[in-house]
Scaffold this active site. Structure first.
Site, PDB file in Angstrom:
ATOM      1  N   GLY A  33      -8.644  -0.418  10.789  1.00 28.69           N
ATOM      2  CA  GLY A  33      -7.905  -0.377  12.054  1.00 28.69           C
ATOM      3  C   GLY A  33      -7.629   1.027  12.572  1.00 28.69           C
ATOM      4  O   GLY A  33      -6.810   1.206  13.471  1.00 28.69           O
TER       5      GLY A  33
ATOM      6  N   GLU B   9      -3.967  -5.350   3.664  1.00 30.34           N
ATOM      7  CA  GLU B   9      -2.726  -5.722   4.349  1.00 30.34           C
ATOM      8  C   GLU B   9      -1.874  -6.672   3.514  1.00 30.34           C
ATOM      9  O   GLU B   9      -0.678  -6.829   3.775  1.00 30.34           O
ATOM     10  CB  GLU B   9      -3.063  -6.302   5.736  1.00 30.34           C
ATOM     11  CG  GLU B   9      -3.501  -5.189   6.693  1.00 30.34           C
ATOM     12  CD  GLU B   9      -4.451  -5.611   7.795  1.00 30.34           C
ATOM     13  OE1 GLU B   9      -4.620  -6.820   8.042  1.00 30.34           O
ATOM     14  OE2 GLU B   9      -5.051  -4.718   8.416  1.00 30.34           O
TER      15      GLU B   9
ATOM     16  N   GLY C 235     -12.720  -6.556  11.279  1.00 27.44           N
ATOM     17  CA  GLY C 235     -11.425  -7.004  11.788  1.00 27.44           C
ATOM     18  C   GLY C 235     -11.439  -7.102  13.303  1.00 27.44           C
ATOM     19  O   GLY C 235     -11.991  -8.031  13.889  1.00 27.44           O
ATOM     20  N   GLY C 236     -10.866  -6.093  13.948  1.00 25.49           N
ATOM     21  CA  GLY C 236     -10.676  -6.108  15.404  1.00 25.49           C
ATOM     22  C   GLY C 236     -11.900  -6.500  16.209  1.00 25.49           C
ATOM     23  O   GLY C 236     -11.795  -7.265  17.176  1.00 25.49           O
TER      24      GLY C 236
ATOM     25  N   HIS D 174      -6.825  -8.437   0.438  1.00 26.63           N
ATOM     26  CA  HIS D 174      -6.959  -7.524   1.584  1.00 26.63           C
ATOM     27  C   HIS D 174      -5.860  -6.473   1.499  1.00 26.63           C
ATOM     28  O   HIS D 174      -4.750  -6.754   1.049  1.00 26.63           O
ATOM     29  CB  HIS D 174      -6.855  -8.310   2.896  1.00 26.63           C
ATOM     30  CG  HIS D 174      -7.216  -7.485   4.092  1.00 26.63           C
ATOM     31  ND1 HIS D 174      -6.347  -6.592   4.655  1.00 26.63           N
ATOM     32  CD2 HIS D 174      -8.368  -7.396   4.797  1.00 26.63           C
ATOM     33  CE1 HIS D 174      -6.945  -5.991   5.669  1.00 26.63           C
ATOM     34  NE2 HIS D 174      -8.174  -6.455   5.780  1.00 26.63           N
TER      35      HIS D 174
ATOM     36  N   GLU E 249     -13.125  -1.831   1.072  1.00 24.87           N
ATOM     37  CA  GLU E 249     -12.391  -1.550   2.305  1.00 24.87           C
ATOM     38  C   GLU E 249     -11.395  -0.424   2.073  1.00 24.87           C
ATOM     39  O   GLU E 249     -10.250  -0.677   1.660  1.00 24.87           O
ATOM     40  CB  GLU E 249     -11.620  -2.796   2.746  1.00 24.87           C
ATOM     41  CG  GLU E 249     -12.498  -3.947   3.159  1.00 24.87           C
ATOM     42  CD  GLU E 249     -11.854  -4.711   4.297  1.00 24.87           C
ATOM     43  OE1 GLU E 249     -12.513  -4.883   5.331  1.00 24.87           O
ATOM     44  OE2 GLU E 249     -10.684  -5.098   4.162  1.00 24.87           O
TER      45      GLU E 249
ATOM     46  N   ASN F 181     -12.663 -11.182  10.366  1.00 26.38           N
ATOM     47  CA  ASN F 181     -11.284 -11.452   9.938  1.00 26.38           C
ATOM     48  C   ASN F 181     -10.387 -11.281  11.160  1.00 26.38           C
ATOM     49  O   ASN F 181     -10.169 -10.169  11.614  1.00 26.38           O
ATOM     50  CB  ASN F 181     -10.919 -10.454   8.819  1.00 26.38           C
ATOM     51  CG  ASN F 181      -9.442 -10.483   8.468  1.00 26.38           C
ATOM     52  OD1 ASN F 181      -8.726 -11.426   8.818  1.00 26.38           O
ATOM     53  ND2 ASN F 181      -8.988  -9.442   7.774  1.00 26.38           N
ATOM     54  N   TRP F 182      -9.902 -12.406  11.667  1.00 21.26           N
ATOM     55  CA  TRP F 182      -9.083 -12.346  12.881  1.00 21.26           C
ATOM     56  C   TRP F 182      -7.657 -11.873  12.617  1.00 21.26           C
ATOM     57  O   TRP F 182      -6.909 -11.638  13.543  1.00 21.26           O
ATOM     58  CB  TRP F 182      -9.055 -13.728  13.560  1.00 21.26           C
ATOM     59  CG  TRP F 182     -10.251 -13.992  14.424  1.00 21.26           C
ATOM     60  CD1 TRP F 182     -11.370 -13.221  14.539  1.00 21.26           C
ATOM     61  CD2 TRP F 182     -10.434 -15.103  15.316  1.00 21.26           C
ATOM     62  NE1 TRP F 182     -12.237 -13.781  15.433  1.00 21.26           N
ATOM     63  CE2 TRP F 182     -11.691 -14.944  15.922  1.00 21.26           C
ATOM     64  CE3 TRP F 182      -9.669 -16.226  15.642  1.00 21.26           C
ATOM     65  CZ2 TRP F 182     -12.185 -15.860  16.857  1.00 21.26           C
ATOM     66  CZ3 TRP F 182     -10.161 -17.143  16.558  1.00 21.26           C
ATOM     67  CH2 TRP F 182     -11.408 -16.955  17.169  1.00 21.26           C
ATOM     68  N   LYS F 183      -7.277 -11.802  11.342  1.00 24.83           N
ATOM     69  CA  LYS F 183      -5.900 -11.407  10.996  1.00 24.83           C
ATOM     70  C   LYS F 183      -4.912 -12.312  11.754  1.00 24.83           C
ATOM     71  O   LYS F 183      -5.226 -13.470  12.015  1.00 24.83           O
ATOM     72  CB  LYS F 183      -5.684  -9.922  11.289  1.00 24.83           C
ATOM     73  CG  LYS F 183      -6.781  -9.059  10.675  1.00 24.83           C
ATOM     74  CD  LYS F 183      -6.497  -7.599  10.706  1.00 24.83           C
ATOM     75  CE  LYS F 183      -7.662  -6.859  10.051  1.00 24.83           C
ATOM     76  NZ  LYS F 183      -7.403  -5.453   9.853  1.00 24.83           N
TER      77      LYS F 183
ATOM     78  N   SER G 282     -13.100  -0.467  10.432  1.00 29.99           N
ATOM     79  CA  SER G 282     -13.524   0.096  11.723  1.00 29.99           C
ATOM     80  C   SER G 282     -15.014  -0.103  12.019  1.00 29.99           C
ATOM     81  O   SER G 282     -15.657   0.756  12.615  1.00 29.99           O
ATOM     82  CB  SER G 282     -13.153   1.585  11.810  1.00 29.99           C
ATOM     83  OG  SER G 282     -11.748   1.736  11.766  1.00 29.99           O
TER      84      SER G 282
END
Ligand code: PGA
Length: 248
Positions: free
Chosen positions: A169, A95, A225-226, A93, A163, A8-10, A204
């Site tokens: 993150g 976010e 994610g990251g 999600h 999640e 997930n590149w957000k 993470s």
């Protein structure tokens, strides 16, 4: 079994980032791993990412509206995401739930919209830190999952992702025991009659911890994610996951 590894590149990635998708596909072509790989770039890159024709990377969107079209400024429908090249879409999600106040009822509508458009929704659930500290983690998961997953959905209609908000993150990962407890709970309460629905862990996940996390029998894959932004890191996660599940 083959793990399902979702990136997930957000809100990261201009056109130059497409080179990472090409690089990932090339690395997977040269060193194929027994894993299914989905990448969810920003919506603005979906069409161009799809035009790359990557053989080993399936595309997903990061969100969709529940309606096929309408006066909803700034939203995109599942049909639009599908036309742009998505086969999956993340819904619910944290976010979106916490940053945009989305309710589980809305998430449920989005999941239905995804199915209508031929996409597989990746439905996210997860407790916040105060819920966990107060011993409410499992009841929050049950509440979110029940209200977010359309009851008529069968096993193949969706992917579920656990999640925990406090692990996203932050570099903080729950203990194996906490992850196993949450996954077993979701399997039993939500997916008992949907045994084939993959339940992913997210929060993470990095190359260094991916093997351990994906190696847990209750974990069918991960949502990253990251660490999905760079092809080399993401490839290491995919490789670690494929090896951890090899022979299972
Ligand atoms: P992270 O994000 O891997 O950067 O913690 C996970 C997610 O939000 O899906």
């Amino acid at each position: 079994m083959r793990p399902l590894i979702v990136g997930n590149w957000k809100m990261f990635g201009l056109r130059a980032a497409l080179a990472e998708i090409t690089r990932l596909d090339t690395r997977l072509g040269a060193d194929p791993q027994a894993a299914d790989v989905i990448l969810c770039p920003p919506a603005t890159l979906l069409q161009a990412a799809s035009a790359l024709g990557a053989a080993r990377v399936t595309l997903g969107a990061q969100d969709c509206h529940y309606a096929p079209e309408g006066p909803f400024t700034g939203d995109i429908s599942a049909e639009m995401a599908a036309e742009a090249g998505a086969r999956y879409v993340i819904v619910g999600h944290s976010e979106r739930r916490h940053g945009h106040g989305e309710t589980s009822a809305e998430v449920c509508g989005k999941a239905r919209g995804a199915k209508r458009a031929g996409l597989t929704p990746i439905i996210c659930v997860g407790e916040a830190k105060p819920d966990r500290d107060a011993g409410r983690a499992l009841s929050v998961l049950e509440e979110q999952a029940h209200a977010s997953i359309p009851p008529e959905f069968s096993a193949a209609d969706f992917v579920l992702a656990y999640e925990p908000k406090w692990a996203i993150g932050t570099g903080v990962v729950p203990t194996d025991a906490e992850i196993i407890e949450a996954h077993l709970f979701l399997r039993e309460k939500i997916c008992a009659t949907r045994a084939r629905t993959p339940i992913l862990y997210g929060g993470s996940v990095k190359p260094a911890n991916a093997g351990g996390l994906i190696g847990l029998a209750e974990v069918d894959g991960v949502l990253v994610g990251g660490a999905s932004l760079k092809a080399d890191d993401f490839f290491e996660i995919i490789k670690a996951g494929a090896h951890a599940k090899a022979g299972v």
